[in-house]
Design an enzyme around this catalytic site. Structure first.
Site, PDB file in Angstrom:
ATOM      1  N   LEU A   1       0.823  -1.125   0.010  1.00  0.00           N
ATOM      2  CA  LEU A   1       0.194   0.127   0.119  1.00  0.00           C
ATOM      3  C   LEU A   1       0.909   1.353  -0.109  1.00  0.00           C
ATOM      4  O   LEU A   1       1.249   1.780   1.027  1.00  0.00           O
ATOM      5  CB  LEU A   1      -0.896   0.003   1.185  1.00  0.00           C
ATOM      6  N   HIS A   2       1.168   1.684  -1.263  1.00  0.00           N
ATOM      7  CA  HIS A   2       2.395   2.693  -1.310  1.00  0.00           C
ATOM      8  C   HIS A   2       2.196   3.937  -0.950  1.00  0.00           C
ATOM      9  O   HIS A   2       2.656   4.512   0.313  1.00  0.00           O
ATOM     10  CB  HIS A   2       2.695   2.898  -2.681  1.00  0.00           C
TER      11      HIS A   2
END
Ligand code: RIB
Ligand code: CA
Length: 312
Positions: free
Chosen positions: A241-242
């Site tokens: 989940l950048h």
């Protein structure tokens, strides 16, 4: 006093979660504007998607400005293979009612940094750096007025995700990234070295679903959709989940640790163009220009994210 931020974004499911986390945290963050850039999908879609996310959050008063529709010098590379054709695949959502602001995103960044007291506005680029670099080129005076740039981009130990050597945000516009990393602004980098340790496992998706809200369902749909690319590719326990790591850092910096090192952007390499050459071991004599984050307390990150999303 909440910290004033501008989110520069190419939504993208993970961008959407980052925007929601920021909008759910008014005691920490004052989102004075959202600027969109071409990246994951073309500009007209990132500009639609940013407004869709604001409406999912019920925050229709957040000004959204369209920025650059192509990199400084190169042809746009998009990532529909990861994010789907709309850029927000994973849940059906209506077209936004809230309008785009007239002003160009780059001019909004310049005007805001000139108006607000120096050192009070933080830039949060979570897509290609075209808008930020364009603002610095058009108005060099604003570089010293930025409090901090906290960006998602680059990779060193994790190497590349769009090529074997380069991470997507930097790869799309390496010339823009070079301008930003040489700007003299205080830069904090959330690279793949961090985000690949923030995986959306099934348990974490279930926690979003268990919120039982429109936001929880949207986030579960988005994160479930875009994990398929990473699981196929990395066999990972879930998608990294950048972009929300940028916002989490502003709320709880103690979740992260890193080193102040030199980072250069490769722009010529036949196989390495777009690589962030991060001197983690300080083997060069090049001056440090960025705080490169290396570790994240991932459980704490997801606890913060889920707790804040529950507020919307
Ligand atoms: O490489 C990951 C980055 O590229 C994220 O910001 C994602 O949204 C895409 O823009
Ligand atoms: Ca992004």
């Amino acid at each position: 006093m909440p910290r004033k931020i501008i989110i520069d974004t190419d939504p993208g499911q993970d961008d959407a979660v980052a925007i929601l986390l920021a909008l759910a945290s008014p005691e920490d963050l004052d989102v004075i504007g959202i600027t969109t850039v071409a990246g994951n999908v073309p500009l007209h879609l990132t500009s639609r998607n940013a407004r869709v996310v604001c409406e999912v959050a019920g925050k229709l008063d957040v000004p959204v400005f369209a920025g650059c529709d192509a990199p400084l010098q190169r042809k746009l590379v998009t990532a529909e293979h990861v994010h789907g054709k709309t850029g927000l695949d994973g849940i059906e959502l209506p077209d936004p009612k809230m309008p785009l602001r007239e002003q160009h995103g780059v001019d909004f960044i310049i005007e805001t940094l000139r108006r607000e007291p120096s050192g009070t506005v933080t830039l949060c680029p979570i897509g290609p750096l075209t808008n930020i670099a364009s603002a610095f080129l058009k108005a060099p005076d604003i570089r010293s007025r930025v409090r901090e740039i906290v960006l998602m981009g680059g990779a060193y130990f994790e190497v590349g995700n769009i090529t074997p050597a380069a991470e997507f945000n930097i790869y799309v516009d390496p010339e823009a990234a070079d301008i930003v990393f040489k700007s003299g602004a205080q830069i904090t980098v959330m690279s793949l070295d961090i985000t690949h340790k923030a995986l959306v496992t099934h348990a974490r998706v279930s926690a979003f679903e268990a919120l039982g809200t429109r936001v929880g369902r949207a986030v579960a749909g988005w994160t479930h959709f875009f994990e398929r690319f990473d699981v196929t590719k990395y066999g990972s326990k879930g998608a990294p989940l950048h972009d929300p790591t940028v916002i989490a850092y502003l709320i709880q910096p103690e979740l992260f640790s890193g080193r102040h090192i030199n980072v250069e952007i490769e722009r010529q390499g036949e196989f390495t163009c777009g690589m962030t050459v991060a001197d983690w071991w300080r083997v060069s004599d090049r001056a440090p220009n960025a705080m490169w984050m290396g570790s994240i307390a991932d459980d704490g990150f997801f606890d913060l994210l889920t707790e804040r999303l529950a507020r919307l």
